[in-house]
Design an enzyme around this catalytic site. Structure first.
Site, mmCIF file in Angstrom:
data_model
loop_
_atom_site.group_PDB
_atom_site.id
_atom_site.type_symbol
_atom_site.label_atom_id
_atom_site.label_comp_id
_atom_site.label_asym_id
_atom_site.label_seq_id
_atom_site.Cartn_x
_atom_site.Cartn_y
_atom_site.Cartn_z
ATOM 1 N N GLY A 55 -11.083 27.301 -27.157
ATOM 2 C CA GLY A 55 -12.575 27.693 -27.340
ATOM 3 C C GLY A 55 -13.096 28.314 -26.113
ATOM 4 O O GLY A 55 -12.603 29.330 -25.845
ATOM 5 N N VAL B 138 -15.663 28.425 -23.720
ATOM 6 C CA VAL B 138 -15.542 28.088 -22.515
ATOM 7 C C VAL B 138 -14.321 27.429 -21.934
ATOM 8 O O VAL B 138 -14.087 28.490 -21.050
ATOM 9 C CB VAL B 138 -16.219 26.187 -21.897
ATOM 10 C CG1 VAL B 138 -15.843 25.967 -20.655
ATOM 11 C CG2 VAL B 138 -17.525 26.425 -22.374
ATOM 12 N N SER C 156 -3.901 24.357 -32.539
ATOM 13 C CA SER C 156 -4.468 25.832 -32.103
ATOM 14 C C SER C 156 -2.493 25.688 -30.998
ATOM 15 O O SER C 156 -2.868 26.971 -30.595
ATOM 16 C CB SER C 156 -5.363 25.739 -31.346
ATOM 17 O OG SER C 156 -6.360 26.097 -31.897
ATOM 18 N N ARG D 168 -19.370 11.982 -16.630
ATOM 19 C CA ARG D 168 -20.649 11.965 -15.852
ATOM 20 C C ARG D 168 -20.505 10.873 -14.402
ATOM 21 O O ARG D 168 -20.998 11.178 -13.718
ATOM 22 C CB ARG D 168 -21.170 12.856 -15.724
ATOM 23 C CG ARG D 168 -20.570 14.508 -16.226
ATOM 24 C CD ARG D 168 -22.022 15.121 -17.404
ATOM 25 N NE ARG D 168 -21.421 16.582 -18.244
ATOM 26 C CZ ARG D 168 -21.554 17.137 -18.990
ATOM 27 N NH1 ARG D 168 -22.688 16.697 -19.370
ATOM 28 N NH2 ARG D 168 -21.409 18.018 -19.025
ATOM 29 N N CYS E 8 -25.256 21.522 -18.224
ATOM 30 C CA CYS E 8 -25.575 23.054 -18.013
ATOM 31 C C CYS E 8 -26.824 23.478 -17.848
ATOM 32 O O CYS E 8 -26.986 23.757 -16.714
ATOM 33 C CB CYS E 8 -25.135 23.827 -19.075
ATOM 34 S SG CYS E 8 -25.809 23.418 -20.815
ATOM 35 N N HIS F 23 -29.538 30.086 -20.431
ATOM 36 C CA HIS F 23 -30.656 28.846 -20.853
ATOM 37 C C HIS F 23 -31.450 29.570 -19.795
ATOM 38 O O HIS F 23 -31.811 29.257 -18.399
ATOM 39 C CB HIS F 23 -30.220 27.284 -20.337
ATOM 40 C CG HIS F 23 -29.488 27.177 -21.744
ATOM 41 N ND1 HIS F 23 -29.424 26.964 -23.068
ATOM 42 C CD2 HIS F 23 -28.540 25.330 -21.375
ATOM 43 C CE1 HIS F 23 -28.367 26.660 -22.996
ATOM 44 N NE2 HIS F 23 -28.019 25.112 -22.439
#
Length: 339
Positions: A12, A14, A40, A99, A128, A241
């Site tokens: 991917g 990231v 993949s 999280r 992020c 960002h």
């Protein structure tokens, strides 16, 4: 000590950046395993002068792996993390799934590296948009204690993955060429537009992205008393960002004091000369690991207020770099434990 490391989601956007950073930062590897879905598995990825196979992410994949850096959707993290932890692997998880669990440290190495010692096989990396804001807030909170934070984000399409990038690039081409384009990711056109919704609707009209910024900031700074309000906006920018942030502190901080605190803080670069037209902008910050701050000024609407502009590469510090930094701290702990 060299580390036996797995990168989950290695193909991917990231995950690919994680591999690049491992090479750039000379991470102490004795073995590297690349893991991904069946779509993949079997591919080859070039790393440090050799071609490595991508293996299938499955329950037995973490045997004899010390640390795993994982960049996967929430539903994938929910399934595989228990496999890894049960086999003794410490997982650095970039998804949002774990999280807010009380037993999972949520870590930004420049802010709360001490939290790593509390892990039970799993460490979460923050959202992020939260990460760059909290890197900026930490020095102010330590010096003058934050009472209130208001933030408006201007988030790049790279935060929505490859399909989000396509909506910007191909959608822009379509507008300029006056042809049709069907969005892959966004509900509305992003070309020449702003979308004031990131995430799903949550409590009292806030979105999931906005509530992440509130709840994750409280957890990382270990202070639920800070009043936080966020508005998250998708903008037609490819990467990085940006955030406009207003803070109110218990004791007053002058602009010069705040600027000096930030200049001494790890991971922050101050770019702040309005007269010379110098301030952080996405095109100049892309590909960098720092959090950039500028437009620093007193908030005229309250006595103990400051306002500033914050820009950071959401794929690097907002995701891959933060995870690799956590893995580096874990590697040092492993080395200390075996010395």
């Amino acid at each position: 000590m060299s580390v036996r490391l797995a990168v989950v989601g290695a193909t991917g956007a990231v995950g690919s950046l994680v591999l690049k950073l491992l090479a750039e930062r000379n991470f102490p590897l004795s073995h590297l395993k690349l893991l991904a879905s069946k779509n993949s598995a079997g591919k080859q990825i070039w790393f440090r002068g050799q071609s490595l196979p991508v293996e299938l992410l499955e329950p037995g994949a973490f045997r004899e792996i010390d640390i795993a850096i994982a960049s996967t959707p929430d539903e994938v993290a929910a399934e595989f993390v228990p496999w890894a932890v049960e086999q003794g692997t410490v997982v650095v998880d970039e998804s949002g799934y774990h999280r807010m669990r009380a037993d999972v440290p949520l870590v930004i190495p420049e802010v709360n590296p001490h939290a790593i010692s509390r892990h039970r096989g799993l460490i979460a990396s923050p959202n992020c948009s939260t990460t760059q804001m909290v890197v900026a807030l930490k020095p102010l909170h330590d010096a003058a204690r934050l009472r209130r934070v208001v933030v408006a984000t201007y988030q790049a399409t790279s935060g929505a993955g490859v399909a989000g990038q396509a909506d910007l690039v191909e959608g822009t081409k379509a507008v300029l060429q006056q042809t049709a384009y069907r969005n892959q990711t966004f509900k509305h056109p992003i070309a020449f537009n702003l979308i004031p919704q990131i995430g799903s609707p949550k409590t009292e009209g806030y979105t999931s992205e906005e509530m992440k910024m509130v709840l994750e900031t409280h957890k990382i700074l270990e202070d639920d008393s800070i009043r936080i309000s966020a508005t998250c906006i998708r903008v037609p920018v490819e990467n990085c960002h940006s955030e406009a942030i207003w803070v109110e502190t218990e004791r007053p901080l002058t602009v010069d004091e705040a600027r000096e605190l930030w200049r001494r803080a790890p991971g922050i670069e101050v770019v702040d000369d309005l007269g010379a037209g110098e301030y952080p902008m996405p095109h100049a910050c892309s590909g960098r690991d720092e959090v950039f701050l500028g437009r620093i000024r007193r908030d005229l609407s309250c006595d103990n207020g400051l306002t500033f502009w914050c820009v950071s590469d959401n794929l690097r510090k907002g995701a891959a770099t933060n995870a690799v930094q956590i893995a580096e701290l874990l590697a040092k702990q492993l080395a200390a434990a075996t010395s």
